[in-house]
Design a protein around this motif. Structure first.
Motif, PDB file in Angstrom:
ATOM      1  N   LEU A 404       0.833  -1.197   0.000  1.00 38.71           N
ATOM      2  CA  LEU A 404       0.000   0.000   0.000  1.00 38.71           C
ATOM      3  C   LEU A 404       0.871   1.251   0.000  1.00 38.71           C
ATOM      4  O   LEU A 404       1.890   1.318   0.689  1.00 38.71           O
ATOM      5  CB  LEU A 404      -0.902   0.017   1.230  1.00 38.71           C
ATOM      6  N   ALA A 405       0.447   2.247  -0.765  1.00 45.70           N
ATOM      7  CA  ALA A 405       1.142   3.525  -0.744  1.00 45.70           C
ATOM      8  C   ALA A 405       0.777   4.334   0.495  1.00 45.70           C
ATOM      9  O   ALA A 405       1.574   5.142   0.979  1.00 45.70           O
ATOM     10  CB  ALA A 405       0.800   4.331  -1.999  1.00 45.70           C
ATOM     11  N   ASP A 406      -0.421   4.134   1.024  1.00 47.37           N
ATOM     12  CA  ASP A 406      -0.907   4.867   2.192  1.00 47.37           C
ATOM     13  C   ASP A 406      -1.473   3.893   3.207  1.00 47.37           C
ATOM     14  O   ASP A 406      -1.879   2.781   2.858  1.00 47.37           O
ATOM     15  CB  ASP A 406      -2.010   5.853   1.795  1.00 47.37           C
ATOM     16  N   ALA A 407      -1.554   4.331   4.444  1.00 51.02           N
ATOM     17  CA  ALA A 407      -2.213   3.536   5.474  1.00 51.02           C
ATOM     18  C   ALA A 407      -3.709   3.491   5.198  1.00 51.02           C
ATOM     19  O   ALA A 407      -4.298   4.439   4.680  1.00 51.02           O
ATOM     20  CB  ALA A 407      -1.959   4.145   6.851  1.00 51.02           C
ATOM     21  N   VAL A 408      -4.322   2.358   5.531  1.00 46.76           N
ATOM     22  CA  VAL A 408      -5.771   2.207   5.418  1.00 46.76           C
ATOM     23  C   VAL A 408      -6.293   1.742   6.768  1.00 46.76           C
ATOM     24  O   VAL A 408      -5.925   0.671   7.244  1.00 46.76           O
ATOM     25  CB  VAL A 408      -6.151   1.193   4.323  1.00 46.76           C
ATOM     26  N   VAL A 427       0.059   0.115  -4.610  1.00 45.25           N
ATOM     27  CA  VAL A 427      -1.334   0.405  -4.926  1.00 45.25           C
ATOM     28  C   VAL A 427      -1.778   1.559  -4.038  1.00 45.25           C
ATOM     29  O   VAL A 427      -1.396   1.656  -2.866  1.00 45.25           O
ATOM     30  CB  VAL A 427      -2.245  -0.813  -4.722  1.00 45.25           C
ATOM     31  N   VAL A 428      -2.577   2.448  -4.622  1.00 47.46           N
ATOM     32  CA  VAL A 428      -3.026   3.649  -3.928  1.00 47.46           C
ATOM     33  C   VAL A 428      -4.517   3.511  -3.644  1.00 47.46           C
ATOM     34  O   VAL A 428      -5.308   3.298  -4.572  1.00 47.46           O
ATOM     35  CB  VAL A 428      -2.772   4.910  -4.781  1.00 47.46           C
ATOM     36  N   GLY A 454      -6.491  -2.906  10.077  1.00 51.33           N
ATOM     37  CA  GLY A 454      -5.917  -1.954   9.140  1.00 51.33           C
ATOM     38  C   GLY A 454      -4.563  -2.388   8.614  1.00 51.33           C
ATOM     39  O   GLY A 454      -4.034  -3.448   8.962  1.00 51.33           O
ATOM     40  N   ALA A 455      -3.974  -1.543   7.768  1.00 50.72           N
ATOM     41  CA  ALA A 455      -2.688  -1.853   7.143  1.00 50.72           C
ATOM     42  C   ALA A 455      -1.837  -0.595   7.087  1.00 50.72           C
ATOM     43  O   ALA A 455      -2.344   0.506   6.878  1.00 50.72           O
ATOM     44  CB  ALA A 455      -2.896  -2.420   5.741  1.00 50.72           C
ATOM     45  N   LYS A 456      -0.530  -0.777   7.267  1.00 53.62           N
ATOM     46  CA  LYS A 456       0.417   0.334   7.249  1.00 53.62           C
ATOM     47  C   LYS A 456       0.865   0.639   5.815  1.00 53.62           C
ATOM     48  O   LYS A 456       0.751  -0.191   4.922  1.00 53.62           O
ATOM     49  CB  LYS A 456       1.658  -0.037   8.073  1.00 53.62           C
ATOM     50  N   PRO A 457       1.421   1.821   5.607  1.00 53.54           N
ATOM     51  CA  PRO A 457       2.060   2.091   4.314  1.00 53.54           C
ATOM     52  C   PRO A 457       3.188   1.080   4.073  1.00 53.54           C
ATOM     53  O   PRO A 457       3.958   0.769   4.974  1.00 53.54           O
ATOM     54  CB  PRO A 457       2.606   3.515   4.471  1.00 53.54           C
ATOM     55  N   GLY A 458       3.269   0.548   2.862  1.00 59.10           N
ATOM     56  CA  GLY A 458       4.284  -0.437   2.534  1.00 59.10           C
ATOM     57  C   GLY A 458       3.910  -1.862   2.848  1.00 59.10           C
ATOM     58  O   GLY A 458       4.624  -2.789   2.468  1.00 59.10           O
TER      59      GLY A 458
END
Length: 542
Positions: A404-408, A427-428, A454-458
């Motif tokens: 991921l490019a950003d945290a979700v 992916v963004v 959730g998920a962290k950036p990277g």
């Protein structure tokens, strides 16, 4: 704790986060998502939502009031997202064993997109005679050559045999005369004043002659059973002598669009809204290998629904809406009354948690999709895709993941499916990802499966590629076949994509995205300064 780490507090929804709407807060309070009192977080007040926003609505029907309690006649326990997908595969395999499909025969014009039921064997040699690969002269022996007055044209009988030292003009595709040892290209020959032909380059035996059977001999296996019929396959089949092909039948699907509030044309008005699922589901189901035989619209009427459900002869019946616990949600009671077996009764995924899968009498399946559009897409990819893939005999796509490019931000207990676009190796996540919204998915290449918390950036997340994205198009196009050519529908062929094709798939396709939904236009500095929750919060923006 850093404010850029929303996953660290994901088990206690932040006040004001629209992803945790009223039904989520109630679920946390009464433990509907599983777990006993020991592993349940303390009750938290409902997160406020803006009136009229998508995330303030329950996921199965736009406009229905949220309900804190399920219908008293039936209480379901949601399966985990991985468990639900596995259950869908098991259900489809069981149905296929119970009702194995009989191959059908179709003319070439009607075969595109289907799968070969048997191996494709050549019915003739290719080419079926020695032919010229170039315009020029058919020559015999070493030059120079005396040129005969007749010639060889495509589609005509072969000219008389050549003797050494003679040549005859010949066109591409024409039959090579007996005795010809090579074809001299027109640009590689010259004639002298006496009319004799001289080569301007070395001529080798067999040059520019396509020998009979060069590509295949009669009976050669050209393609295995289970191959997807593409335009190129149609061309090969025609060249090899076929007028029609043996094909695996597509599973038949009937769609029931439920709801008193739905319009099939015009602008929304007076509490009525446009039906987005009818136009969307038919082509989507076809890309998954289905033959959509009917699309029907029904009012919120239990008797009419039961008549439609019990009277359907389709392999799979797809309903939209009516899968939750509201006063007009009739799908579950109708299924139970009809003697159906609920195989998946709710899934711990957002959006789409009220989705269901049932096995009907006569070994038919019913896929119950929530009524909100993105929630319906979630149900289609979670349960519908594996069911239709098995019933159609299609191979599974290679598992795909990307960072991921950003945290979700995540749901405390459920997976989240978030629209994303490929940007390089990342992916963004896209905005407008609420259960009632299609703006995000319309711009997306895939759905990212964000785990609970959730998920962290990277962080790598599993991706569900959409049918129009390049990774989906690059997926294996051949089902697994045993040595005798029969299909093994339980285990797809190991057709792996190369790393270079995966990287290529992460490039954007088509025109530039709408900046309103494409957060990838931000610079890395912009993303670094933006609150990681902002993307998910776009669901509440007007």
């Amino acid at each position: 704790m850093s404010p850029a780490e929303p996953w660290a507090t994901a088990h206690v929804p932040a006040s004001g986060d629209p992803e945790f709407a009223v039904d989520d807060a109630l679920a946390l309070a009464d433990g509907r998502h599983g777990g006993g009192p020991a592993d349940r977080p303390p009750s938290v007040p409902p997160a406020p939502t803006a009136p009229g926003t998508a995330t303030g609505l329950p996921e199965e029907r736009t406009g229905a009031a949220p309900s804190a309690e399920p219908a008293p006649a039936h209480r379901h326990t949601a399966a985990s997202w991985p468990e639900a997908r596995a259950a869908a595969l098991r259900a489809a395999r069981a149905v296929r064993r119970a009702r194995p499909p009989a191959p059908r025969t179709a003319p070439l014009a009607d075969a595109l997109g289907s799968l070969l039921a048997t191996p494709l064997a050549a019915l003739a040699d290719l080419p079926s005679f020695d032919t010229s690969a170039m315009d020029g002269w058919a020559v015999a022996g070493p030059g120079p050559w005396s040129v005969r007055g007749d010639g060889a044209l495509a589609g005509r009988a072969a000219p008389a045999a050549l003797e050494d030292g003679t040549a005859v003009p010949i066109a591409t595709g024409a039959r090579s005369p007996a005795g010809a040892t090579a074809v001299l290209r027109s640009e590689h020959g010259r004639t002298d004043p006496q009319g004799r032909l001289h080569p301007t380059r070395t001529v080798t035996p067999g040059q520019d002659i396509r020998p009979r059977g060069q590509e295949c001999r009669t009976g050669d296996r050209l393609l295995p059973a289970g191959t997807l019929v593409t335009p190129a396959v149609l061309g090969l089949a025609a060249a090899a002598g076929y007028d029609e092909l043996p094909l695996l039948p597509r599973p038949t699907v009937e769609i029931l669009i439920l709801g008193d509030e739905l319009l099939d044309h015009g602008l929304p008005h007076d509490g009525l809204i446009r039906d987005a699922l009818g136009p969307m589901l038919t082509p989507w189901l076809r890309t998954l290998g289905a033959d959509v035989v009917s699309v029907r619209r029904l009012h919120d009427d239990a008797a009419a629904l039961r008549e439609a459900v019990t009277g359907s002869t389709a392999d799979v019946l797809v309903t939209t809406g009516g899968t939750a616990a509201g006063p007009e949600d009739h799908v579950r009671p109708v299924l139970l009354a009809a003697g159906a077996e609920l195989l998946v009764d709710g899934v711990a995924v957002r959006p789409g948690h009220p989705m269901l899968l049932a096995r009907m009498p006569a070994d038919r399946l019913l896929l119950g999709l929530p009524g909100n559009p993105l929630a319906a897409v979630s149900g289609l990819l979670t349960l519908g895709e594996p069911v239709l893939r098995i019933l159609a005999g299609r191979p599974a796509a290679d598992p795909d993941a990307a960072p991921l490019a950003d945290a979700v931000p995540g749901h405390p207990y459920d997976f989240r499916l978030v629209p994303v676009v490929y940007r390089g190796e990342e992916v963004v996540p896209l905005r407008y990802n609420g259960p009632a919204m299609l703006r995000g998915i319309a711009a997306a290449d895939a759905l990212a499966a964000v785990p609970p918390g959730g998920a962290k950036p990277g962080q790598d997340v599993e991706l569900l590629d959409l049918p129009w994205s390049l990774p989906a198009l690059c997926a294996g196009t051949t089902a697994s076949a045993d040595p005798d050519g029969t299909l093994d529908l339980g285990a797809p062929e190991d057709v792996s994509r190369s790393e270079s094709s995966r990287e290529g798939a992460r490039r954007p396709l088509g025109p530039r995205r709408d900046p309103a939904v494409d957060v990838s236009r931000e610079t890395s500095a912009d993303r670094g300064s933006r609150d990681p929750k902002d993307v998910s919060r776009e669901t509440a923006r007007p």
